[in-house]
Design a protein around this motif. Structure first.
Motif, PDB file in Angstrom:
ATOM      1  N   ASP A 165       0.746  -1.195  -0.011  1.00 41.16           N
ATOM      2  CA  ASP A 165       0.105   0.118   0.248  1.00 41.16           C
ATOM      3  C   ASP A 165       0.935   1.304   0.131  1.00 41.16           C
ATOM      4  N   HIS A 166       2.090   0.936   0.351  1.00 43.39           N
ATOM      5  CA  HIS A 166       2.770   2.297   0.412  1.00 43.39           C
ATOM      6  C   HIS A 166       4.422   2.067  -0.322  1.00 43.39           C
ATOM      7  N   PRO A 167       4.198   1.783  -1.612  1.00 48.86           N
ATOM      8  CA  PRO A 167       5.429   1.604  -2.192  1.00 48.86           C
ATOM      9  C   PRO A 167       6.423   2.661  -2.258  1.00 48.86           C
ATOM     10  N   GLU A 168       5.974   3.845  -1.861  1.00 51.78           N
ATOM     11  CA  GLU A 168       6.863   4.779  -1.798  1.00 51.78           C
ATOM     12  C   GLU A 168       7.954   4.755  -0.748  1.00 51.78           C
ATOM     13  N   ASP A 169       7.781   3.933   0.284  1.00 46.52           N
ATOM     14  CA  ASP A 169       8.668   3.579   1.196  1.00 46.52           C
ATOM     15  C   ASP A 169       9.667   2.390   0.902  1.00 46.52           C
ATOM     16  N   LEU A 170       9.607   2.037  -0.209  1.00 51.00           N
ATOM     17  CA  LEU A 170      10.349   0.734  -0.670  1.00 51.00           C
ATOM     18  C   LEU A 170      11.335   1.316  -2.193  1.00 51.00           C
ATOM     19  N   GLN A 171      12.487   0.590  -2.007  1.00 51.60           N
ATOM     20  CA  GLN A 171      13.341   0.814  -3.212  1.00 51.60           C
ATOM     21  C   GLN A 171      13.642  -0.449  -3.447  1.00 51.60           C
ATOM     22  N   VAL A 172      12.855  -1.085  -4.697  1.00 53.70           N
ATOM     23  CA  VAL A 172      13.208  -2.402  -5.142  1.00 53.70           C
ATOM     24  C   VAL A 172      13.845  -2.322  -6.360  1.00 53.70           C
ATOM     25  N   GLU A 173      14.952  -3.195  -6.319  1.00 52.15           N
ATOM     26  CA  GLU A 173      15.937  -3.309  -7.615  1.00 52.15           C
ATOM     27  C   GLU A 173      16.213  -4.513  -7.857  1.00 52.15           C
TER      28      GLU A 173
END
Length: 363
Positions: A165-173
């Motif tokens: 719900d809060h992808p802005e908190d994540l950094q997926v690489e």
């Protein structure tokens, strides 16, 4: 009143062992040797050293090499003036070996419990800003090994949005490393290794793994593992410049089995919310089970023993967990379209500037 007792003595100046008599005068004593008298000495300066043969040996504070040995049974009149004999040490001798063993066992158990459990209540106290700085310091750009193409990044962002719900908190690489793995790192960073994408048969498989790693982030398992592996000093005090070594330790950090199960539960909930079928994740763990042998463990005791040797639950158990979560008749949607999946799988191959391999001294 003056009393004499037989003893032997080294004065600390020579290697001559002298036969002496102890002459007690109140709280003091002299050592008499033929025509010579040594002293006076104070009983409260004596310290028990050891029981050697049939003698009890005492030293004198401030006198290296000074020794007084009393053979056989210590006379009743002299015993109250001498320091107590020690077999194991002060506390153990006072309690007795049996009671002391129980006390120290309890203390040891308490220390172990604190070491194991403290990360669970310490981790939530670490501010998110500190964790973010820690993640940036540890990972950076991963030595230029993050794959980057517009369509590949868009597909990855879409997959992440569908699972959190809060992808802005994540950094997926996606890291250009040929390893069948994915890891969660401090600061909401999640790495999918290219080896995982290469081996995956569908985007649904990757969705299950990604949701699992996001679960580690959301449950603060990353900080718990870091605290358990490296200690609070690293989190609060920074690094000594050995970034590769620190990252190596972090990537080798394992979570507890309870944490892994929590992450799997988080993955199931995320897949359900995104209406993505758990079958893909079940298929992924089915292949892992054939690789690690857990699918062939038929004996219940053997399965139990195997589960205790790994921080993760058995791959075959995880297969069953995701299979049992499938709702028959549900109109699941694929995690990505065929084109999006292709762009994600080939992102590293399309990125001509990305470096390959570890880039750090990681074992």
């Amino acid at each position: 009143m003056t009393t004499f007792f037989d003893a032997w003595h080294f004065d600390g100046q020579s290697a001559v062992r002298r036969k002496v008599e102890i002459q007690t005068i109140g709280s003091q004593f002299f050592l008499l040797e033929q025509e010579r008298r040594h002293g006076p000495f104070h009983f409260d300066e004596l310290r028990f050293l050891e029981a050697k043969g049939d003698s009890k040996v005492y030293g004198l504070s401030g006198k290296d090499g000074w020794r007084l040995g009393i053979r056989g049974h210590v006379p009743t009149e002299l015993a109250p003036l001498l320091p107590a004999s020690k077999t194991y040490g002060g506390l153990i001798d006072r309690l007795g070996l049996g009671k002391a063993s129980f006390v120290f066992a309890g203390i040891s158990a308490a220390v172990v419990a604190v070491v194991l459990l403290s990360p669970q209540w310490l981790a939530p106290l670490i501010p998110s800003s500190v964790e973010a700085k820690l993640g940036n310091a540890l990972v950076g750009d991963f030595g230029g090994r993050f794959c980057d193409t517009p369509k590949g990044k868009a597909a990855l962002a879409k997959l992440t949005r569908s699972l959190d719900d809060h992808p802005e908190d994540l950094q997926v690489e996606v890291a250009n490393i040929d390893m069948l793995n994915a890891v969660a790192l401090p600061g909401g960073k999640v790495l999918l290794f290219q080896g995982l994408l290469s081996q995956a048969k569908s985007p649904d498989e990757v969705a299950g793994v990604l949701a699992h790693e996001i679960g580690h982030v959301r449950e603060r398992h990353v900080m718990q593992g870091l605290l358990r592996q490296m200690g609070l000093a690293v989190v609060l005090g920074g690094f000594d410049g050995s970034g590769g070594s620190t990252l190596n330790s972090l990537l080798s950090t394992t979570y507890t089995r309870d944490s892994e199960r929590e992450a799997d539960d988080h993955s199931l909930k995320a897949l359900k919310q995104a209406n993505i079928s758990p079958v893909g994740a079940a298929d992924f763990f089915n292949r892992l089970a054939s690789m690690d042998g857990s699918r062939d463990l038929k004996d219940r005791q053997a399965r139990t023993m195997a589960s205790y040797t790994s921080s993760h639950p058995l791959s075959d158990e995880r297969r069953k967990l995701f299979e049992n979560a499938v709702v028959k008749g549900s109109a699941y949607k694929p995690a990505l379209t065929a084109d999006e999946w292709q762009e994600l799988k080939t992102m590293c191959a399309q990125d001509k500037d990305v470096k390959s391999g570890w880039g750090f001294d990681i074992e």
